[in-house]
Scaffold this active site. Structure first.
Site, PDB file in Angstrom:
ATOM      1  CD  GLU A  39      -0.493  -1.101   5.394  1.00 30.69           C
ATOM      2  OE1 GLU A  39       0.055   0.064   5.535  1.00 30.69           O
ATOM      3  OE2 GLU A  39       0.167  -2.210   5.346  1.00 30.69           O
TER       4      GLU A  39
ATOM      5  CG  ASP B 270      -0.904  -8.432   7.071  1.00 28.72           C
ATOM      6  OD1 ASP B 270      -0.992  -9.393   6.198  1.00 28.72           O
ATOM      7  OD2 ASP B 270      -0.674  -7.185   6.509  1.00 28.72           O
TER       8      ASP B 270
ATOM      9  CB  ALA C 297       6.428   5.626  11.746  1.00 27.33           C
ATOM     10  CB  THR C 298      10.853   6.791  15.046  1.00 33.55           C
ATOM     11  OG1 THR C 298      10.079   7.976  15.719  1.00 33.55           O
ATOM     12  CG2 THR C 298      12.249   7.462  14.983  1.00 33.55           C
ATOM     13  CG  MET C 299      12.320   6.639   8.722  1.00 34.12           C
ATOM     14  SD  MET C 299      11.395   5.134   7.656  1.00 34.12           S
ATOM     15  CE  MET C 299      12.863   4.593   7.004  1.00 34.12           C
TER      16      MET C 299
ATOM     17  CD  GLU D  19      12.408  -6.165   9.496  1.00 32.21           C
ATOM     18  OE1 GLU D  19      12.978  -5.290   9.695  1.00 32.21           O
ATOM     19  OE2 GLU D  19      11.607  -5.927   8.134  1.00 32.21           O
TER      20      GLU D  19
ATOM     21  CD  GLN E 227      -3.078  -0.912   1.941  1.00 26.99           C
ATOM     22  OE1 GLN E 227      -3.520   0.058   2.158  1.00 26.99           O
ATOM     23  NE2 GLN E 227      -3.637  -1.959   2.501  1.00 26.99           N
TER      24      GLN E 227
ATOM     25  CE  LYS F 166       2.587   1.908   7.134  1.00 21.99           C
ATOM     26  NZ  LYS F 166       2.371   0.660   7.499  1.00 21.99           N
TER      27      LYS F 166
ATOM     28  CG  ASP G  67       3.423  -3.285   7.943  1.00 21.27           C
ATOM     29  OD1 ASP G  67       2.673  -2.344   7.793  1.00 21.27           O
ATOM     30  OD2 ASP G  67       3.568  -4.151   6.869  1.00 21.27           O
TER      31      ASP G  67
END
Length: 545
Positions: free
Chosen positions: A276, A428, A359-361, A433, A239, A255, A448
Site C-alpha cells: 500500500e 482492490d 487520515a481522519t478517523m 461501507e 498490511q 500509513k 482504503d
C-alpha cells in the site's frame, strides 16, 4: 513726592502688563479651541483624510482569515483597535499586504492564469443546490427540544443538533489528569470543539464534509501539526498501519511510506500482492474532492520521527518488539500483520524521519455504526478463477434486480466509485461501507485506497465494468467529468494544484508527471465509454435526486 509719583507709575505699568498678558492668554485659548474643533470634524471627502484608515481597510479585507474571526468584527473594529495594540499591528500589516494585492478588475485574470482549482470550485456544477436538511440527515445529533417554539433559521436549526452541555454524546468533558491530554471541556458551543469533532458533527446523509466549510482547512492543518501522544498498531487488514492519538483525544490512521513515489508496480504482480502506498491515500482524497464526491475522509502527509513519535511512546508491546536498527543505521520496524510484516519488509526511517499519510478517523462504531457491503463487481482474489461478472456480459441485469441496487441511487453511487477507481487504477475494491442510520438513501464511503496509483503506464479497463455493463451514470458526475476534460481546467492540472497544498509536496511531488498524464488519458476513456453506452441505450444518464 517724587517717590510717590514713581510708585504710582510703576503700579500702572504692572497693571497694564497684567491686563495684556490676560488678553493674550484668552486669545490663545480661543485659537486652540477652534483648532481642536476643526481637527475633530470629519472631512466631507475621504480621498485625503488624515483619519486612520483602519475601519475601511478591515471591511475590504473581511474575507481574510484574520478579519473574519467574528461576525461582529466590522461594527466593533474601532473599539478593538483602541484597546488592543497587537490587533492594531496585525491590521496594519494586513493593510501593507493589501497594497501588493491585484486590483479587483484583474482578479478574474489572475484566477484563470494561476488557480484553475479555485475557478473549478466556483463553477455552478460544484455549487449545486442541496435538498433542505432534515433532522435525520445529520449523522450525529441530540434530540431536539420538544418545547422549541417557532422554527428558526436553517443555521439555528443546525445548531440544535449539536450536543447540549447536559447531553453530549460525542463530546468528552475531560477531568482526567492523564499525562499529555488537554484539560478541556467541550460544550454545545462549536467554538469549543476541536477540528476532528467538528468534522464528525458535519457528516450528513449526502457527503462526509462540505467543501466550503472553513473547518476543512483547520482539520488538515490539525492532522499535519498535532503532537502524537500515543501510537499502536491497528488490528485487522492485511498490511501495517498505526492508530495515533492526539492530546485532545482526536485519533487518526497512519500509513507509512513503504516504497518510493517513482516505484511502479510490477506488471507480473497480482492486484492484491503489492505494498500500500502512503501517497496514494493522500492523492485519492484530493481526486475524490476534485471530482466533487466528498466521500473520502481528509488525508494529509507529514514527516514523523519513528523513534520519538512511535517507538518511545507506544504501549503496544507486540509493535515495540519489532523495532531494530538496520546495518545502514536506520531505525526500522515491521509490526504484525497478514502480509509484508517481517524483517524482509520493514518500514525504515532515514535514519529516524519517515513519510506517512494521516487520515481522519470516522466516528466510533458505537456512536455511528457502519454496514459493510460486498461489491457486486468484487474480484475473485484467485490466481486461477474469474468472478462471475468477468464471464457474463449481462451480469448487470441481475444486479439491477437485486436490493439495494433495484431502486434509489445505490447503483449510480457504485458507478461513481468505479469511475474514481479507474482514474487512479485501484483494483482492490472488494467491499464498501455506508452509515447504518441513513439506510440505503446515502452515499458510499470511499475508504482504503492504498493500492491506487500503482501503475501509470497501464490502464485496467475491467475496473470500469459497472459502467460498461450497466450503461448508467449520474448526470452531475458526467457533467463534471466533461468539465474536467476541457483545456480550461484539465484534470491533471487541477490535481497538480490541489496536491501542491499538502505538506509533503514540499519534499517532493506526491504524484509523478506520468501519473498525472494518466489521469487525463483515463478520463478520456471514461467519457468514451459513456458515448458508447449512449449509442446503445436511451436511459444512460441518471438524474440526481
Amino acid at each position: 513726592m517724587v517717590k510717590r509719583n514713581l510708585g504710582q507709575s510703576t503700579r500702572s505699568i504692572y497693571l497694564g502688563l497684567a491686563c495684556l498678558s490676560l488678553t493674550l492668554h484668552l486669545l490663545l485659548a480661543c485659537f486652540c479651541l477652534s483648532v481642536l474643533q476643526t481637527a475633530c470634524t470629519p472631512p466631507a471627502s475621504s480621498t485625503s483624510s488624515s483619519i486612520p484608515r483602519t475601519d475601511p481597510q478591515s471591511r475590504q479585507s473581511s474575507s481574510s482569515p484574520a478579519a473574519s474571526s467574528s461576525d461582529e468584527l466590522p461594527s466593533g473594529l474601532q473599539k478593538a483597535n483602541a484597546f488592543d495594540p497587537d490587533r492594531e499591528k496585525a491590521l496594519r500589516t494586513e493593510t501593507d499586504e493589501e497594497k501588493t494585492q491585484p486590483r479587483p478588475e484583474n482578479l478574474k485574470q489572475r484566477v484563470k492564469g494561476h488557480s484553475k482549482l479555485e475557478e473549478l470550485f466556483s463553477h455552478p456544477l460544484y455549487n449545486l443546490p442541496r435538498p433542505p436538511m432534515q433532522q435525520d440527515d445529520w449523522l450525529l445529533r441530540v434530540k431536539a427540544d420538544e418545547d422549541g417554539g417557532d422554527e428558526g433559521s436553517e443555521e439555528e436549526e443546525k445548531e440544535d443538533f449539536l450536543p447540549h452541555d447536559s447531553e453530549c454524546h460525542t463530546c468528552r468533558q475531560s477531568t482526567s489528569q492523564e499525562e499529555g491530554y488537554d484539560e478541556t471541556t467541550w460544550t454545545s458551543d462549536k467554538e469549543t470543539h476541536p477540528p476532528w469533532l467538528r468534522f464528525h458533527l458535519g457528516i450528513s446523509r449526502w457527503e462526509l464534509y462540505d467543501r466550503k466549510d472553513s473547518n476543512l482547512a483547520q482539520l488538515t492543518h490539525y492532522l499535519a501539526t498535532q503532537p502524537i501522544l500515543r501510537a499502536v498498531q491497528k488490528t485487522g487488514g492485511t498490511q501495517l498501519k498505526l492508530l495515533i492519538t492526539f492530546p485532545n483525544y482526536g485519533q487518526a490512521l497512519l500509513k507509512p511510506m513503504r516504497q518510493s513515489r517513482e516505484a511502479e508496480t510490477d506488471t507480473n504482480l497480482f492486484y492484491f500482492s503489492d505494498f500500500e502506498r502512503h501517497n496514494a491515500e493522500i492523492a485519492a482524497f484530493h481526486l475524490d474532492r476534485v471530482l466533487g464526491f466528498n466521500r473520502i475522509p481528509p488525508v494529509v502527509g507529514r514527516l514523523i520521527n519513528v523513534t520519538s513519535e512511535v517507538r518511545e511512546i507506544t504501549t503496544d508491546r507486540r509493535l515495540a518488539k519489532t523495532f531494530f536498527t538496520s546495518p545502514a543505521g536506520n531505525v526500522c520496524f515491521y509490526g504484525q500483520c497478514e502480509y509484508y510484516c517481517s524483517t524482509e519488509n520493514p518500514v525504515c526511517g532515514r535514519p529516524h524521519m519517515l513519510e506517512v499519510s494521516v487520515a481522519t478517523m470516522l466516528p466510533d462504531l458505537s456512536l455511528a455504526p457502519r454496514r459493510s457491503w460486498r461489491s457486486p463487481w468484487r474480484r475473485s482474489y484467485s490466481r486461477t478463477k474469474l468472478a462471475q461478472w468477468e464471464t457474463n456480459p449481462a451480469y448487470c441485469d441481475k444486479v439491477k434486480q437485486t436490493p439495494p441496487y433495484n431502486h434509489g441511487t445505490r447503483l449510480v453511487d457504485l458507478i461513481d466509485m468505479a469511475v474514481l477507481d479507474f482514474l487512479m487504477s485501484n483494483m482492490d475494491r472488494h467491499h464498501y461501507e455506508t452509515f447504518e442510520s441513513f439506510g440505503n438513501q446515502t452515499f458510499l464511503l470511499h475508504l482504503d485506497n492504498g493500492r491506487a496509483f500503482g501503475r501509470h503506464s497501464q490502464d485496467e479497463p475491467s475496473i470500469l465494468a459497472p459502467l460498461r455493463q450497466c450503461c448508467r451514470i449520474r448526470r452531475s458526475t458526467l457533467l463534471r467529468l466533461r468539465l474536467l476534460s476541457l483545456s480550461d481546467f484539465g484534470l491533471s492540472e487541477v490535481m497538480r494544484e490541489s496536491l501542491a497544498q499538502d505538506p509533503l509536496a514540499a519534499v517532493a511531488p506526491l504524484l509523478s508527471e506520468q501519473h498525472l498524464s494518466a489521469l487525463d488519458r483515463r478520463l478520456a476513456k471514461v467519457l468514451a465509454a459513456v458515448e458508447i453506452c449512449q449509442e446503445k441505450h436511451t436511459d444512460v444518464i441518471y438524474d440526481d435526486l
